[in-house]
Design an enzyme around this catalytic site. Structure first.
Site, PDB file in Angstrom:
ATOM      1  CD  GLU A 103      -3.133  -0.935   2.151  1.00 39.79           C
ATOM      2  OE1 GLU A 103      -2.831  -0.447   3.134  1.00 39.79           O
ATOM      3  OE2 GLU A 103      -4.028  -1.763   2.065  1.00 39.79           O
ATOM      4  CD  GLU A 146      -4.001  -5.908   3.077  1.00 46.74           C
ATOM      5  OE1 GLU A 146      -4.860  -5.166   3.573  1.00 46.74           O
ATOM      6  OE2 GLU A 146      -2.698  -5.524   3.308  1.00 46.74           O
TER       7      GLU A 146
END
Length: 503
Positions: free
Chosen positions: A173, A292
């Site tokens: 991320e 995720e």
């Protein structure tokens, strides 16, 4: 009662069933590792300190590839801290979750734990605050057989055989301002490309995952993927997608349609990746690692201040308790991942134990299944062979977020002797009567039919009531003359297994 007709054609193949679709995620966050996987004082603990009650549940869950050690945690992680004699391992602050990391459970312990569960390691490297050389050092420690300084250190630490990690994440991320060492797309694309090229110099057969944007709602979404891939396209194999869903403001109808958003997310990332590939005149395709995904009541956690400056070890963080509705959405999201198996070839339910997880534990006490455990474990067990695209005739209903969505969604898998059909009914109040033409599959009997539903769609499994919600046999499922009929309760997820005679 809505009436739905589905036709299954054995030739309508989307992709093979990807076993890595059933991956999960272990991060050093909250109680995922400590009192989750690892609790030496627990009555079920083996000689390594691993909770064997959790190991048994992970086996039942059917997790295949497990991503480790983060997540946000990886952006401040020094992998060397997590190996060697435990008494010499440093205690560090984890800035991601404002907690204390003792490093008593590390890389080699995780590898040994994975052998107990039969899962594959997917390892993330810290290129946010470290860089190329530490990533190469970790690769050497983990994968080189012996005869070099770092591989011999692994051997000396009690692991003579290499871990042979195939999938590697290049950070996590990296567009998120919450990420330690976050970067612009241009900066990240350059360091990811250089790290990937160096790692593939060491082992050309590694499978490398570059970070996509942190979510489809990010202002960077789309342009981030394009910029990063323009730098790294020829050096990597996957780009990541992350998506979390929750019910907002009592809008259950939109929540049940969350897979519509996941499908849009996948479409957009695939189109962006293929656009870059065409620009580069490349013959390779970049696949998606949806590493995720889950239900996460993030807004409530932000308001709770459970991530604070007390710097505790293994605090209770992000311990969502999941409802029947949450489980139905998890089941429908997993159906979407199967349907997109032509390009989504790896996925990780985030996370595995205690932290937004299908498995919960109590320190010194029991481990139990959340509602979301069941659609994952049943799909992992029944899905095999190839994914086939059903033709579905179903009414639609309006949602506030996604417009008109199908009341019933479905996907099927088939091999030589078996098939499985997975269905979701999104209607809030009415059952659906479903007729499925399976004549082309050549299967003649129902071997299993289970439904997850409850009159209380917010019923949950808790420490006090660990089996409040479980799947039940769907006795309405019948197969005659190649036609399968089944009734789906409102807000429900259903799995039906079919077989040839004697199979």
């Amino acid at each position: 009662m809505p009436r739905v007709r589905i036709e299954l054609d054995r030739q309508a193949v989307i992709a093979p069933v990807r076993r890595r679709t059933f991956g999960s995620f272990v991060e050093h966050l909250g109680r995922c590792v400590y009192t989750g996987l690892y609790e030496p004082e627990h009555p079920s603990a083996n000689g390594e300190g691993f909770r064997m009650d959790v190991v048994e549940l992970v086996r039942e869950l059917g997790s295949t590839t497990i991503r480790y050690p983060g997540g946000n945690f990886v952006s401040g992680f020094r992998w060397e801290d997590s190996v060697g004699p435990r008494e010499k391992r440093p205690v560090r602050r984890d800035l991601a979750w404002h907690s204390i990391e003792t490093n008593q459970f590390g890389l080699d312990e995780f590898a040994r734990w994975l052998k107990l569960t039969g899962s594959e390691m997917m390892l993330a490297v810290n290129i946010a605050t470290r860089g190329i050389l530490p990533a190469l050092d970790l690769l050497e420690y983990a994968n080189h057989p012996s005869g070099t300084t770092l591989s011999d250190l692994r051997v000396a630490n009690g692991t003579p055989e290499p871990h042979n990690v195939r999938m590697w994440c290049l950070g996590n991320e990296m567009d998120g301002p919450w990420q330690t060492g976050f970067m612009t797309a241009d900066d990240y694309g350059k360091i990811a490309a250089r790290t990937a090229a160096a790692m593939k110099t060491a082992d050309k057969d590694l499978e490398l995952v570059v970070c996509g944007s942190s979510g489809s709602s990010m202002p960077t979404f789309g342009d981030w993927e394009r910029t990063v891939l323009e730098h790294a396209y020829e050096h990597i194999d996957y780009i990541s997608c992350h998506a979390y869903y929750q019910e907002h403001d009592g809008d259950l109808g939109s929540f049940l349609a969350s897979s519509v958003d996941m499908d849009y997310f996948i479409d957009t990332v695939v189109a962006t990746a293929d656009h870059v590939g065409h620009k580069k005149r490349s013959n390779k395709k970049i696949n998606i690692s949806f590493d995720e995904w889950n239900i996460w009541y993030l807004e409530e956690h932000k308001a709770s201040q459970e991530v604070n400056d007390e710097w505790r070890h293994a605090p209770r963080q992000l311990e969502d308790k999941y409802s029947v509705a949450d489980a139905v959405v998890v089941g429908s999201l997993l159906m979407t991942l199967l349907k997109r198996g032509d390009r989504v070839t790896s996925a990780s339910l985030a996370q595995l134990v205690n932290v937004i997880a299908p498995i919960m534990t109590e320190p010194g006490g029991p481990a139990w299944r959340q509602t979301t455990f069941y659609p994952f474990s049943i799909t992992s067990r029944l899905a095999s062979g190839e994914v086939i695209r059903p033709v579905i005739e179903t009414p639609a209903r309006e949602t506030a977020r996604y417009g008109d969505v199908p009341v019933v969604d479905a996907v099927a898998t088939v091999d030589e002797d078996h098939a499985a059909v997975f269905l979701v009914n999104r209607d809030l109040t009415e059952s659906a009567q479903v007729t499925i033409d399976v004549r082309d599959l050549g299967l003649s009997r129902v071997t299993e039919a289970v439904t997850l539903a409850d009159p209380d769609v917010y019923a949950k499994n808790t420490l006090a009531e660990q089996n409040r919600v479980t799947p039940s046999a769907n006795k309405s499922a019948t197969l005659a003359d190649g036609v399968l009929t089944v009734e789906l309760p409102p807000v429900s997820w259903t799995a039906i297994a079919l077989a040839r005679p004697g199979a």
